[in-house]
Design a protein around this motif. Structure first.
Motif, PDB file in Angstrom:
ATOM      1  N   ARG A   1       0.868  -1.182   0.000  1.00 61.44           N
ATOM      2  CA  ARG A   1       0.000   0.000   0.000  1.00 61.44           C
ATOM      3  C   ARG A   1       0.903   1.231   0.000  1.00 61.44           C
ATOM      4  NH1 ARG A   1      -5.215  -1.321   2.423  1.00 61.44           N
ATOM      5  NH2 ARG A   1      -5.222  -3.485   3.132  1.00 61.44           N
TER       6      ARG A   1
ATOM      7  N   PHE B   1       0.615   4.375  -1.255  1.00 58.47           N
ATOM      8  CA  PHE B   1       0.052   5.693  -0.962  1.00 58.47           C
ATOM      9  C   PHE B   1      -1.110   5.636   0.025  1.00 58.47           C
ATOM     10  CE2 PHE B   1       2.228   6.630  -4.953  1.00 58.47           C
ATOM     11  CZ  PHE B   1       2.889   7.789  -4.609  1.00 58.47           C
ATOM     12  N   SER B   2      -1.192   4.562   0.776  1.00 62.07           N
ATOM     13  CA  SER B   2      -2.205   4.493   1.831  1.00 62.07           C
ATOM     14  C   SER B   2      -1.574   3.839   3.049  1.00 62.07           C
ATOM     15  CB  SER B   2      -3.433   3.698   1.376  1.00 62.07           C
ATOM     16  OG  SER B   2      -3.079   2.370   1.023  1.00 62.07           O
ATOM     17  N   ALA B   3      -2.183   4.064   4.201  1.00 62.08           N
ATOM     18  CA  ALA B   3      -1.599   3.576   5.447  1.00 62.08           C
ATOM     19  C   ALA B   3      -1.544   2.047   5.442  1.00 62.08           C
ATOM     20  CB  ALA B   3      -2.416   4.072   6.629  1.00 62.08           C
TER      21      ALA B   3
ATOM     22  N   LYS C   1      -1.405  -1.760   6.890  1.00 63.13           N
ATOM     23  CA  LYS C   1      -2.107  -2.379   8.016  1.00 63.13           C
ATOM     24  C   LYS C   1      -1.320  -3.583   8.513  1.00 63.13           C
ATOM     25  CE  LYS C   1      -6.671  -1.050   6.220  1.00 63.13           C
ATOM     26  NZ  LYS C   1      -7.990  -1.550   5.786  1.00 63.13           N
TER      27      LYS C   1
ATOM     28  N   ASP D   1       4.360   9.263   1.182  1.00 66.76           N
ATOM     29  CA  ASP D   1       3.306  10.202   1.507  1.00 66.76           C
ATOM     30  C   ASP D   1       3.796  11.597   1.143  1.00 66.76           C
ATOM     31  OD1 ASP D   1       5.028  10.919   3.556  1.00 66.76           O
ATOM     32  OD2 ASP D   1       3.773  10.132   5.174  1.00 66.76           O
TER      33      ASP D   1
ATOM     34  N   ARG E   1      -3.613  12.389  -3.540  1.00 65.14           N
ATOM     35  CA  ARG E   1      -3.458  11.001  -3.979  1.00 65.14           C
ATOM     36  C   ARG E   1      -3.547  10.042  -2.800  1.00 65.14           C
ATOM     37  NH1 ARG E   1      -1.543   8.638  -8.681  1.00 65.14           N
ATOM     38  NH2 ARG E   1      -0.733   6.524  -8.421  1.00 65.14           N
ATOM     39  N   ILE E   2      -3.024  10.467  -1.656  1.00 62.81           N
ATOM     40  CA  ILE E   2      -3.022   9.617  -0.462  1.00 62.81           C
ATOM     41  C   ILE E   2      -4.413   9.520   0.153  1.00 62.81           C
ATOM     42  CG2 ILE E   2      -2.116   9.433   1.896  1.00 62.81           C
ATOM     43  CD1 ILE E   2       0.383  10.959   0.749  1.00 62.81           C
ATOM     44  N   THR E   3      -5.078  10.666   0.316  1.00 67.35           N
ATOM     45  CA  THR E   3      -6.333  10.701   1.059  1.00 67.35           C
ATOM     46  C   THR E   3      -7.576  10.721   0.183  1.00 67.35           C
ATOM     47  OG1 THR E   3      -6.390  13.119   1.118  1.00 67.35           O
ATOM     48  CG2 THR E   3      -5.168  12.000   2.877  1.00 67.35           C
ATOM     49  N   GLY E   4      -7.386  11.099  -1.077  1.00 72.59           N
ATOM     50  CA  GLY E   4      -8.555  11.272  -1.937  1.00 72.59           C
ATOM     51  C   GLY E   4      -9.338  12.517  -1.583  1.00 72.59           C
TER      52      GLY E   4
END
Length: 334
Positions: free
Chosen positions: A165, A167-169, A171, A239, A317-320
């Motif tokens: 992932r 560009f996203s956190a 898990k 990020d 891009r990360i959060t939308g």
């Protein structure tokens, strides 16, 4: 020599004579990568009957044997003189032996045995060429890191690592269950080093999940089919403040004192012809390596002069979502 094919009898004789005349370094690993549940981790307490069935963690990784510890006999037997302790777990097991012949990667499968003179590897009739691995190049995101050296610019490709992932956190559930114990220990170690002031800033630390995942994943024991190729870096996290690059054995070691130029390339959604390039300088925050040497490493780099419009692009891009100030400016006032 045909790629990924068994060498002919004449080719094998040439290679055997080459090994006899010019002792070359070898890389040895298990023929088949063991399941993580079958690996005995460092410090793990295991009952004696079960311990005999487990593979030591040191046997999971490829082990390089230097040429000075090798003697090749005319009968096609490789004797290992005063081998390091890391070689001993391979005794009695089927191993994959890899080496270079005139810069071309070759390998064979055999069993490591014990003899009166120490450890021995019998070269089988079947020797194969290390195959080329087809690489995917259709990325919607990639990068390049570079620096000036003397009168030239040295640069390295940065490619997105599959399954991360970026560009996203990340898990915790992204990590395979059988490596979570080792990853947890490594994560706690990295956090403790920050608390003690022994390493640089980590921000909110979310990137550490991707880092410990990469470091605890056991690398494939595949050498390059051609010796001397520069390996790319792999992007495992990014990020609007930092990017984390990962590298395998043979990838460049970045200098903590060096400032680097970083270019990030994006193909915009819906049209591959529409592209966006971000250029910034960056410096190393931290370099991470696993407890057991595997050649893998991760480098966290912090952007130094990112433009506002590039910060905005990465944030979206990360959060939308739009940045908070943009939301406020576009909201109708009562």
């Amino acid at each position: 020599m045909t790629e990924n094919k068994e060498l002919t009898k004449i080719e094998r004789e040439l290679v055997l004579q080459y090994l006899i005349d010019d002792n070359v370094p070898l890389t040895v690993t298990l023929e088949q990568k063991p399941e993580k549940s079958d690996v005995e981790m460092v410090g793990e307490k295991i009952p004696e009957p079960e311990k005999e069935k487990r593979v030591p963690a040191s046997a999971v990784f490829p082990v390089a044997i230097p040429s000075e510890q090798i003697k090749v006999l005319n009968q096609g037997v490789i004797l290992l003189k005063n081998p390091a302790r890391t070689v001993l777990p391979f005794l009695g097991k089927r191993v994959k032996v890899q080496f270079y012949f005139n810069h071309l990667g070759l390998y064979f499968i055999t069993e490591m045995k014990e003899c009166s003179q120490g450890l021995a590897i019998v070269i089988p009739q079947c020797i194969r060429r290390i195959p080329e691995i087809a690489s995917k190049t259709d990325y919607d995101f990639s990068g390049k890191i570079s620096y000036k050296a003397a009168n030239c610019v040295v640069s390295f490709d940065c490619l997105p690592e599959n399954g991360y992932r970026i560009f996203s956190a990340p898990k915790w559930s992204d990590l395979p269950e059988d490596c979570q114990r080792e990853a947890k220990m490594l994560l706690e170690k990295f956090v403790q080093e920050v608390k003690e002031g022994r390493t640089g800033s980590i921000g909110n630390g979310v990137q550490l999940l991707s880092i410990v995942r990469y470091l605890t994943d056991k690398p494939d024991s595949v050498q390059e089919p051609v010796e001397g190729r520069v390996k790319p870096f792999y992007i495992i996290f990014a990020d609007d403040k930092r990017i984390v690059l990962a590298g395998e054995e043979g990838s460049e070691m970045l200098d903590p004192e060096q400032t680097y130029n970083l270019s990030l390339y994006f193909s915009l959604a819906g049209n591959k012809l529409l592209k966006r390039t971000i250029q910034t300088k960056c410096s190393i925050e931290n370099i991470y390596e696993p407890e057991i040497r595997s050649g893998r490493k991760c480098v966290s780099l912090r952007y130094e002069n990112l433009k506002e419009e590039d910060v905005r692009f990465l944030y979206e891009r990360i959060t939308g979502k739009l940045l908070e100030e943009e939301v406020e400016s576009t909201t109708p006032q009562a």
